[in-house]
Design an enzyme around this catalytic site. Structure first.
Site, short mmCIF file in Angstrom:
data_model
loop_
_atom_site.label_atom_id
_atom_site.label_comp_id
_atom_site.label_asym_id
_atom_site.label_seq_id
_atom_site.Cartn_x
_atom_site.Cartn_y
_atom_site.Cartn_z
N GLU A 1 0.99 -1.33 -0.10
CA GLU A 1 -0.05 0.06 0.21
C GLU A 1 0.89 1.16 0.08
O GLU A 1 0.56 2.36 -0.64
CB GLU A 1 -0.97 0.10 1.25
N SER B 1 -24.92 -26.36 55.36
CA SER B 1 -23.80 -26.41 56.53
C SER B 1 -22.47 -25.64 56.23
O SER B 1 -21.50 -25.93 57.03
CB SER B 1 -23.52 -27.96 56.42
#
Length: 745
Positions: free
Chosen positions: A138, A398
């Site tokens: 590019e 518990s």
């Protein structure tokens, strides 16, 4: 004297001053006039004529040219102003991303318009091979030009003239960025000029790295994907940090025509474009031909993957807590989070269609949340997947028992090796029973906790005090929720209170930290300020509890003495719990139905504990050893304990060596209600009290006031103190005592 002048002018009749410029039409390249013959005579006759005329013309041309320049400049400046400022702020908007403690992506949120745009740093977040191909393809002079590359523009024009079509564009990356900032459909000379001007402005406002990063973030890749990072994740299923040559070439090719090269729609076009990029890179000597041939063999993906969505509940909470921040870092560990999410999903499927699983893992030292699984499947409606069950209020079963024992150890009236009775007992109207409806008789305290026996736990809670347990847990940063208008009672020791998995894990993390808790942290940006340690237990008591839990028999998939853990099952099989810790990490597991409905067969030991041990195995590390016993810890067998610690006794029950039993009030029972009126409505004049054991004389007290001694049969009639609660106490000759509280009505 007139004749000579006529002779001079006669060769050129009609010659006038207005026509004299025609004589100098033959100026050479230096602007000098050629003079010969009659022209010389004429110039001699009229000295200074041409010089004056030229100066006059120059004086007219120069101001006109200056005015033209000013007009052009002003027009250009006005045009520049009309363009307005660069829309950089809007272009910098990115999708909000949630990352883990190492910066790895957990989840991303699409922008308001549905686009996926993820920020990226070219230096650290993108593969160098991709950057090399991108700049070579590019804009090879990206680092040196000022926004426009005249050589590239000229090359592109020549290629069009020679080949008849566009071979390579002349736009720089900066010009492409300008086009992306202000998209236009038309491809005209004016549009190109606008890009050039905008590119120059961009270069003046941003450095090269900023330009490249912004381009990599907003370049189109088809559909609603923008930026190389979003494309790499959606198309390749990975971050763009490590890309193959074929993948790099593909990502370079897609932005050229993002819609016609979408791999999920036009994979063949995408492949052809990728191969063209490779061919051109070979032509320009960027890559070797053999490497290009190998890259072309690689197939192009044909499906688009969904964006990552790990830790969805944590991400949602972070979005609410942290406003307007593009990147939110959590304390989670991506690898552990992913592994535990898979574990929860697999186990939930095995347990049933309506059963959900939640898992929370916390680092002991820092209190940082390492993994949070709020549900097996975020989108499963049957399991209420979007409800975070780690923050849901549930009955703990518990799981609060270790803290009852911890307070008992802290108070010093019991030791892990002390003996305690597991037998039928009543506390007023409350008669606790064990889960299996059996009793174990006299057992060591250690075994009572490991077996999760209910009666010993309630007996210790009665001695410690339910209100004290509640306040201590709140002091440690836990929010307990009791039923409306109800005070803490003995039932809270067996699950009669509401608590979240997050708070339970924080409490157990306090045991691993030898008695101090730390508020959990999940958002990494939050500082440690305000996260001071909170007291839970003293060090010795916390270590004793952890040492007991370390010896709890593990499930079938576990190894003994590796993890200290506790299980719990709430009333009606609604919640199954298992919380455990080693020296490094604490993990909590909840199993049940999100709607609170009973799930028969869902028990902590068989449903949650196996998941807990599997979760520890998936951390990838062997369990770390627990801290060593703090200084001052009494480690001894029962026979070597001090006499008062060998066996647990309730309040008033003293140690005796002569076989005599301490006094115990047989009537009335503790917590009973006494009707002080007869059938005719008249009140009783006396209330009987009966005692067993004790050394005579035995003194009777009502609400702390002595009312005399019992008789030889250890009985006495006392006058009812009036409606309300009354505290009845007996004390024998050796100081042993017993107390009951009754309600007279």
């Amino acid at each position: 004297m007139s004749e000579p002048s006529q002779e001079i002018s006669s060769p050129c009749p009609g010659l006038s001053r207005a026509s004299t410029p025609l004589i100098s039409a033959g100026e050479d390249m230096d602007g000098r006039a050629e003079a010969s013959g009659s022209d010389a005579v004429l110039r001699t006759a009229m000295p200074g004529h041409d010089r004056t005329r030229g100066q006059s013309s120059a004086r007219k041309v120069i101001p006109a040219f200056a005015i033209l320049c000013v007009l052009v400049t002003a027009t250009f400046a006005a045009w520049l102003v009309s363009l307005g400022p660069l829309p950089l702020e809007k272009a910098r908007e990115i999708s909000t991303t949630i990352v883990d403690r190492n910066g790895k992506l957990l989840r991303a949120y699409a922008m308001a318009d549905g686009r996926w745009r993820l920020g990226v740093d070219a230096r650290t977040g993108v593969d160098p091979t991709y950057l090399k191909l991108l700049l070579a393809y590019e804009d090879r002079r990206f680092r040196s030009h000022a926004g426009v590359d005249p050589l590239a523009l000229g090359r592109a024009a020549i290629q069009v003239l020679i080949r008849g079509h566009i071979v390579s564009g002349g736009s720089t990356i900066t010009m492409q960025l300008a086009r992306l900032l202000e998209p236009r459909r038309e491809r005209t000379l004016y549009a190109k000029l606008r890009q050039i001007v905008r590119a120059i402005l961009i270069e003046r406002q941003m450095d090269k790295d900023e330009i490249l990063n912004l381009y990599l973030a907003i370049a189109p890749f088809g559909g609603n994907l923008e930026g190389v990072r979003a494309a790499s994740i959606a198309y390749l299923g990975k971050e763009p940090k490590r890309l193959s040559l074929a993948e790099s070439a593909l990502l370079v090719a897609l932005p050229q025509s993002p819609e016609t090269r979408r791999i999920d729609r036009y994979p063949d076009a995408a492949r052809a474009a990728r191969d063209r990029v490779l061919d051109r890179m070979v032509e320009e000597g960027v890559i070797a031909e053999d490497d290009a041939i190998s890259a072309k063999v690689s197939a192009v993906p044909r499906l688009r993957r969904p964006m990552p969505m790990l830790a969805p509940h944590s991400a949602d909470q972070a979005i609410v807590s942290v406003k307007a921040k593009p990147v939110i870092a959590l304390t989670l560990d991506l690898a552990l989070q992913k592994s535990l999410e898979a574990l929860a999903r697999d186990r939930a499927i095995a347990l049933g269609p309506n059963i959900s699983v939640a898992i929370l893992a916390v680092d002991n030292a820092s209190g940082d949340v390492l993994a949070r699984v709020g549900s097996p499947d975020y989108f499963d409606e049957r399991r209420a997947g979007q409800v975070d069950m780690t923050r849901a209020l549930r009955s703990p079963g518990s799981t609060l028992k270790p803290f009852i024992y911890g307070l008992a150890f802290e108070d010093g009236f019991v030791h892990p090796e002390s003996l305690i009775d597991d037998r039928p007992i009543r506390f007023g109207s409350y008669a606790p029973e064990n889960f299996d409806m059996t009793f174990q008789g006299t057992v060591p305290v250690r075994k009572a906790l490991q077996m999760s026996l209910n009666v010993p736990a309630v007996a210790l809670l009665d001695r410690v005090g339910a209100s004290r347990l509640s306040s201590r847990l709140k002091q440690a940063g836990t929010d307990l929720v009791l039923p409306k208008d109800e005070a803490p009672g003995l039932a809270m020791g067996l699950g009669g209170v509401g608590i979240t998995l997050q708070d339970l894990v924080q409490l157990y993390c306090g045991l691993a930290r030898l008695g101090n808790t730390r508020p959990l942290r999940e958002i990494a940006s939050l500082l440690d300020d305000g996260r001071d340690s909170l007291r839970l237990l003293d060090q010795v008591a916390a270590w004793q509890v952890g040492n007991i839990l370390l010896g709890t028999p593990p499930p079938e998939n576990g190894v003994r003495n590796r993890i200290a853990f506790k299980t719990g099952t709430s009333y009606g099989y609604r919640d199954a719990w298992s919380i455990g810790f080693d020296g490094r990490i604490t993990i909590g597991v909840w199993v049940g139905r999100p709607d609170g409905a009973p799930a028969p067969g869902i028990v902590g030991r068989t449903a949650a504990a196996p998941i807990l041990f599997d979760a520890f195995a998936r951390t990838g590390k062997l369990p770390a050893p627990l801290p060593k016993a703090p200084k001052g810890t009494l480690v001894a067998s029962n026979a070597k304990l001090p006499l008062p610690l060998r066996r647990y006794r309730s309040v008033g029950e003293l140690v005796r060596t002569d076989g005599e039993q301490p006094p115990r009030i047989q009537f009335p029972l503790n917590g009973s209600r006494i009707d002080a009126t007869g059938a005719d409505g008249a009140s009783f004049s006396a209330m009987p009290v009966k005692v067993a054991g004790g050394v005579l004389p035995i003194t009777m007290l009502v609400n702390g006031v002595s009312v005399g001694e019992l008789d030889g049969r250890r009985q006495r009639l006392i006058e009812p103190p009036g409606p309300g609660f009354a505290r009845l106490t007996v004390m024998d000759a050796k100081g042993a005592a017993d107390t009951v509280v009754v309600r007279i009505q």
